[in-house]
Design an enzyme around this catalytic site. Structure first.
Site, short mmCIF file in Angstrom:
data_model
loop_
_atom_site.label_atom_id
_atom_site.label_comp_id
_atom_site.label_asym_id
_atom_site.label_seq_id
_atom_site.Cartn_x
_atom_site.Cartn_y
_atom_site.Cartn_z
N GLY A 226 33.83 51.95 21.52
CA GLY A 226 32.64 51.76 22.35
C GLY A 226 32.53 50.33 22.85
N GLU B 200 47.54 44.80 20.27
CA GLU B 200 47.74 45.88 21.24
C GLU B 200 48.11 45.24 22.59
OE1 GLU B 200 48.27 48.75 20.86
OE2 GLU B 200 47.03 50.21 21.87
C1 FAD Z 1 40.77 56.93 31.26
C2 FAD Z 1 39.93 55.80 30.82
C3 FAD Z 1 39.64 55.68 29.50
C4 FAD Z 1 38.84 54.65 29.06
N1 FAD Z 1 38.52 54.59 27.74
C5 FAD Z 1 37.66 53.66 27.31
C6 FAD Z 1 37.25 53.65 25.96
O1 FAD Z 1 37.68 54.47 25.16
N2 FAD Z 1 36.36 52.72 25.57
C7 FAD Z 1 35.87 51.78 26.42
O2 FAD Z 1 35.10 50.96 26.01
N3 FAD Z 1 36.24 51.76 27.73
C8 FAD Z 1 37.12 52.68 28.19
N4 FAD Z 1 37.50 52.69 29.51
C9 FAD Z 1 36.89 51.74 30.42
C10 FAD Z 1 37.80 50.65 30.92
O3 FAD Z 1 38.02 49.69 29.94
C11 FAD Z 1 37.17 50.09 32.19
O4 FAD Z 1 37.24 51.09 33.17
C12 FAD Z 1 37.82 48.85 32.70
O5 FAD Z 1 37.63 47.77 31.83
C13 FAD Z 1 37.33 48.48 34.10
O6 FAD Z 1 35.93 48.47 34.14
P1 FAD Z 1 35.14 49.31 35.26
O7 FAD Z 1 35.72 50.66 35.33
O8 FAD Z 1 33.71 49.15 35.00
O9 FAD Z 1 35.51 48.62 36.62
P2 FAD Z 1 34.77 47.33 37.33
O10 FAD Z 1 34.64 46.27 36.31
O11 FAD Z 1 33.55 47.86 38.00
O12 FAD Z 1 35.84 46.96 38.36
C14 FAD Z 1 36.26 47.82 39.44
C15 FAD Z 1 37.46 47.21 40.07
O13 FAD Z 1 37.10 45.95 40.64
C16 FAD Z 1 38.16 45.04 40.53
N5 FAD Z 1 37.67 43.84 39.84
C17 FAD Z 1 36.70 43.72 38.92
N6 FAD Z 1 36.56 42.45 38.52
C18 FAD Z 1 37.44 41.73 39.21
C19 FAD Z 1 37.79 40.35 39.25
N7 FAD Z 1 37.19 39.44 38.49
N8 FAD Z 1 38.80 39.98 40.06
C20 FAD Z 1 39.42 40.89 40.84
N9 FAD Z 1 39.15 42.19 40.85
C21 FAD Z 1 38.15 42.62 40.05
C22 FAD Z 1 39.27 45.76 39.81
O14 FAD Z 1 40.14 46.29 40.78
C23 FAD Z 1 38.57 46.88 39.09
O15 FAD Z 1 39.42 48.00 38.90
C24 FAD Z 1 38.33 53.71 29.98
C25 FAD Z 1 38.64 53.82 31.32
C26 FAD Z 1 39.44 54.85 31.76
C27 FAD Z 1 39.77 54.95 33.21
#
Ligand code: FAD
Lengths: 305, 380
Positions: B130, B244
Site C-alpha cells: 500500500g 528490488e
Molecule cells: C499494474 C500496476 C500495479 C501496481 N501495483 C501497485 C501496488 O501494488 N502498490 C502500489 O502502491 N502501487 C502500485 N502501482 C502504482 C504505481 O506505483 C504507480 O502507477 C506509479 O508510481 C506511477 O504513478 P501514477 O500512476 O500515479 O502516475 P503519475 O504520477 O500521475 O504520472 C503519470 C505519468 O506522468 C509522467 N510523470 C510523472 N512525474 C513526472 C516527472 N517528475 N517527470 C517526468 N514525467 C513525469 C510519467 O510519464 C508518468 O507515467 C501499480 C501500478 C500498475 C500500473
C-alpha cells in the site's frame, strides 16, 4: 557470470585511461586546411610503443580488453587506427604492419584509414587477404571524419591463414566498439556543454526535454557497450551481430540529439563534435549497417529463410 | 569478465525448469492468462508455493535461520527469471521472497519476524503493497494517508490505489504519515481483515482483479504493527527498493515470447520477409541490451557494491524491450490477440504494457539517469 574486469584488464584500462587523458582537450581547435579529422600521431605512437595493440594476444587481457580499448580510444577527439590493429591484427599472423585499413565484401568507394595504412585487409565470405601498401593509396576528400582513400587495381593480394567467419565476427565486434566509443565521446562532450551553457536564465541541461533525450541515448550507449563486451568475451557470431546491430540502429538518433543540443557551436570545425558524429555516420553504415547486422542475427538465432 | 553461466548456475536453472515442468498443469497458460494478481493465479500460488518451498526453491537465498539456504544472489535471480518467464506461478508471493521478507528480517521486531516470516517461507502468505494514493503516484513522498497515535494503538485514515493483490491479501505493507515531510512516514503491517478496510477492484486492461482501491476508515491497529520507528518509513522503503533494484526480470519472458512468435510465423511460412526478420532481431537486441544492463546490477550486488545508477538505466531498457516484443507480436500476428488459442501472447502483452508505469514510471527513471548518472543540473 562476472561483469567486472579481471585484475589485469582493470589495470590495463586504468593505464590506458591515463594515456588518453591528455587527448581530451586536444580536440578544441581547427585542423590545418579546415580538415575534418585530427589524426592522433602522438597517441598512436605511444600506444604502439607500450604494446597496447597486442592486448588480445595476452590470455589475461584478451579480446575483452582489446574491445574496451577500441571503445575508450574512440572516445577522444583525435582519431587513430585502433579497431583493426587491436582486434584483427593479433589474429592475422605475425609481423603484420599497422596501421591497417579494412574492406569487407569488396564494398565500393573510399576506405577509412587507407591514406595512413601500411596494409589493406580484405574480408570476403571465402577468404581473408592482405595487400601491403607502398604509395598505392590516394587520399580522398570526404564528409566523414576519417582519413579516407582509394587504392588502385594493382595491389598484391596475399591470402592469410585465418578463418573468414572468425575474422568477420571480430570485425563486427571492433566496429561496435568503435561506434559505441565515438558516440560516448560525443555524448560526454555535449554533456559538458549543456551543463554550462545557459539560456532562459538556466543551464540548458536542466530542461527535462533535453535531459530525457540524453538519458535515453546514455541507456542505448551503455547497453551497447555491454553487448559489445559480451561479444568480445564469447566471440559468438550471434552476439557480435547483435552488438553491432544495436548500436548501429541507435546511432542515427543519438547523432541527431548530439548536434541538436550543441546548437550552432556543434556545426563549427573548432568544436570537435563533428569528429565524433562524422565518424559515427561512417561506422553506422559499415558492413551493410543495422539492417544487415539484424538479418545476420536473425539467421543465427532463428535459422536462414 | 565472464558472460557464461557457471556449471553450478546451469544446474540450478535446470533444477528450477524441471520443477516447473513437473508441477505446472497442462492448462497453466489459461490460468496465467488472468494475471499474477487474479483470483485464479493467487489461489494457484497457494498450492504451488508450498511445493516450491518443499523443493527448497522458494527462498533459497534467505538465511538458514528463516528457512533459506544462504544461496548466492545469482541463483535468486535465475529463479526469478524462470518464474517470470513461466508466467509467475508464485503470483504475488514473489514480493515476499524478493523484498518484504528481507525487509522484515532487517527492521522487524522479534514478534513480527516470528509471526510473518515462517508463513512466507512456507509459501502460504499473501501480501499487498500500500504505497500509491490518488494524489501520490510518482511523487510518493506526498502521500496523505495518516496514522494517528491513540494510546497503544494507531488509527489509520486514508486511501490507497493501484494496490495489486489487495483483494486476496491477508496483510498490507502500508505507508502512512505520522508527521510531516519525508521524515514523517512510517510503515505498518496491517491485517487486511481489520475493521474499517474496504477493498474495491478496479477493472483494467491488465488482468482480472489485479489492481484495487483500498479505503481506510478509522482503522485501529496496535502500535506493535508498526515496522521500525515512526519516521523511519522512507529509509525502510529505500532499503526495500535496494533489494528490488531491477525488479522483475521481464526481458526473460519477452525473449521467450519472441521465440514463440517467430515459431508461430514460421508455421505460417511468414518469417522469410526481411522486414519482419529485422523487426524480430531489433526486439531481440532490446531484450539482450536490457538483460546485460540488469545483469550488471545483479553483478554489482553479488560483489557487495552499494546501489548506484545502473538500475535506473536497466529499467529504462527493460521498458523498451517489453514494448518492442509486444509491438512485434501485434504488428505481425494481429489475429493472436483475439480468441483463446494464444493465451501466452495475450498474457505477455498485458504484462508488457505495465512495465513503464508500475514500480516507478520510465520517465522518473530517465530523470534519475539524467541527474545522477549524467550529472545534469536540477530543473527550475
Ligand atoms: C499494474 C500496476 C500495479 C501496481 N501495483 C501497485 C501496488 O501494488 N502498490 C502500489 O502502491 N502501487 C502500485 N502501482 C502504482 C504505481 O506505483 C504507480 O502507477 C506509479 O508510481 C506511477 O504513478 P501514477 O500512476 O500515479 O502516475 P503519475 O504520477 O500521475 O504520472 C503519470 C505519468 O506522468 C509522467 N510523470 C510523472 N512525474 C513526472 C516527472 N517528475 N517527470 C517526468 N514525467 C513525469 C510519467 O510519464 C508518468 O507515467 C501499480 C501500478 C500498475 C500500473
Amino acid at each position: 557470470m562476472r561483469l567486472a574486469f579481471n585484475e589485469d584488464q582493470a589495470t590495463f584500462s586504468t593505464v590506458l585511461g591515463q594515456m588518453l587523458g591528455d587527448e581530451v582537450e586536444a580536440g578544441f581547435h581547427t585542423v590545418e586546411g579546415w580538415g575534418r579529422y585530427d589524426y592522433g600521431h602522438a597517441l598512436d605512437a605511444r600506444l604502439e610503443e607500450a604494446g597496447f595493440f597486442d592486448a588480445a594476444r595476452e590470455e589475461d587481457l584478451g579480446t575483452v580488453a582489446a574491445a574496451a580499448m577500441v571503445h575508450d580510444v574512440a572516445r577522444v577527439p583525435v582519431v587513430i587506427e585502433c579497431a583493426a590493429s587491436a582486434l584483427l591484427r593479433p589474429f592475422l599472423g605475425d609481423d603484420l604492419p599497422r596501421p591497417l585499413a579494412v574492406v569487407v565484401d569488396d564494398a565500393p568507394g573510399a576506405i577509412r584509414f587507407l591514406p595512413q595504412a601500411r596494409a589493406l585487409v580484405s574480408i570476403t565470405p571465402d577468404a581473408v587477404r592482405l595487400a601491403r601498401l607502398d604509395g598505392q593509396a590516394e587520399p580522398v576528400e570526404s564528409l566523414y571524419a576519417y582519413p579516407m582513400g582509394v587504392a588502385g587495381q594493382d595491389l598484391d593480394w596475399q591470402p592469410l591463414d585465418a578463418d573468414p567467419q572468425t575474422i568477420r565476427t571480430l570485425w563486427q565486434i571492433a566496429l561496435a566498439a568503435e561506434l559505441g566509443g565515438v558516440l560516448d565521446g560525443g555524448l560526454a562532450s555535449v554533456l559538458r556543454y549543456v551543463r554550462e551553457r545557459e539560456q532562459f536564465g538556466r543551464p540548458i541541461g536542466s530542461f527535462q526535454g533535453v535531459q530525457h533525450r540524453l538519458a535515453t541515448d546514455a541507456v542505448w550507449i551503455d547497453g551497447a557497450r555491454l553487448l559489445t563486451l559480451r561479444a568480445a568475451s564469447t566471440r559468438d557470431p550471434a552476439h557480435a551481430a547483435l552488438a553491432l546491430a544495436h548500436i548501429q540502429s541507435h546511432a542515427t538518433r543519438i547523432g541527431y540529439d548530439l548536434h541538436q543540443f550543441m546548437g550552432a557551436m556543434g556545426l563549427t570545425l573548432e568544436h570537435p563534435l563533428h569528429r565524433w558524429t562524422y565518424r559515427a555516420r561512417a561506422l553506422r553504415a559499415e558492413m551493410g549497417g543495422a539492417p544487415q547486422a539484424f538479418l545476420d542475427y536473425a539467421d543465427t538465432r532463428w535459422g536462414k529463410p | 569478465m565472464d558472460f557464461a553461466w557457471s556449471d553450478e548456475n546451469d544446474a540450478f536453472r535446470t533444477r528450477v525448469r524441471d520443477f516447473l515442468d513437473r508441477v505446472l498443469p497442462s492448462d497453466w497458460d489459461a490460468t496465467a492468462r488472468h494475471g499474477p494478481g487474479s483470483r485464479e493465479q493467487t489461489e494457484f500460488s497457494l498450492s504451488f508455493c508450498p511445493q516450491l518451498a518443499e523443493a527448497g526453491l522458494l527462498v533459497p537465498h534467505w538465511p538458514a535461520e528463516w528457512g533459506g539456504a544462504d544461496r548466492p544472489t545469482w541463483e535468486h535471480f535465475i529463479l526469478g527469471e524462470e518464474m517470470w518467464a513461466a508466467g509467475e506461478p508464485r503470483g504475488g508471493q514473489y514480493m515476499n521472497v524478493n523484498w518484504i521478507g528481507p525487509v522484515l528480517m532487517r527492521y522487524g521486531s522479534d514478534a513480527q519476524k516470528q509471526r510473518y516470516l515462517p508463513p512466507m517461507a512456507a509459501g502460504r502468505a499473501i501480501w499487498c503493497q500500500g504505497f500509491s494514493e490518488p494524489g501520490a503516484g510518482s511523487d510518493l513522498a506526498s502521500l496523505r494517508t495518516r496514522a494517528l497515535r491513540d494510546g497503544d494503538d494507531y488509527v489509520i485514515n486514508g486511501q490507497k490505489i493501484w494496490t495489486s493483490y489487495a483483494g486476496l491479501a491477508e496483510t498490507c505493507f502500508l505507508l502512512a504519515r505520522t508527521g510531516e515531510g519525508r521524515n514523517g512516514i512510517a510503515v505498518f503491517l496491517v491485517p487486511m481483515d481489520t475493521p474499517g478496510i474496504e477493498v474495491r477492484a478496479i477493472p483494467s486492461l491488465i488482468g482480472h482483479g489485479d489492481i484495487h482501491e483500498v479505503f481506510f476508515t478509522d482503522v485501529r491497529v496496535p502500535a506493535s504493527c508498526r515496522l521500525g520507528d515512526e519516521g523511519e518509513g522512507w529509509t525502510i522503503i529505500s532499503y526495500a527498493l535496494a533489494n528490488e533494484r531491477v525488479g522483475i526480470p521481464r526481458y526473460e519472458m519477452s525473449s521467450r515470447e519472441l521465440d514463440a512468435m517467430v515459431a508461430q510465423l514460421k508455421a505460417r511460412d511468414g518469417f522469410d520477409n526481411a522486414v519482419i526478420r529485422t523487426r524480430a532481431a531489433e526486439a531481440a537486441a532490446a531484450c539482450d541490451a536490457a538483460r546485460m544492463l540488469v545483469y550488471r546490477v545483479v553483478d554489482e550486488r553479488a560483489r557487495g557494491e552499494p546501489p548506484g545508477t545502473a538500475a535506473n538505466l536497466a529499467r529504462v531498457a527493460v521498458v523498451e524491450a517489453d514494448h518492442k516484443v509486444t509491438d512485434f507480436g501485434m504488428d505481425f500476428l494481429p489475429d493472436c490477440y483475439s480468441g483463446t488459442d494464444h493465451a501466452a501472447f495475450q498474457a505477455h502483452h498485458e504484462r508488457a504494457i505495465v512495465t513503464g508505469i508500475a514500480a516507478g514510471a520510465a520517465e522518473i527513471q530517465l530523470n534519475l539517469v539524467a541527474r545522477r548518472h549524467l550529472d545534469l543540473p536540477k530543473g527550475a
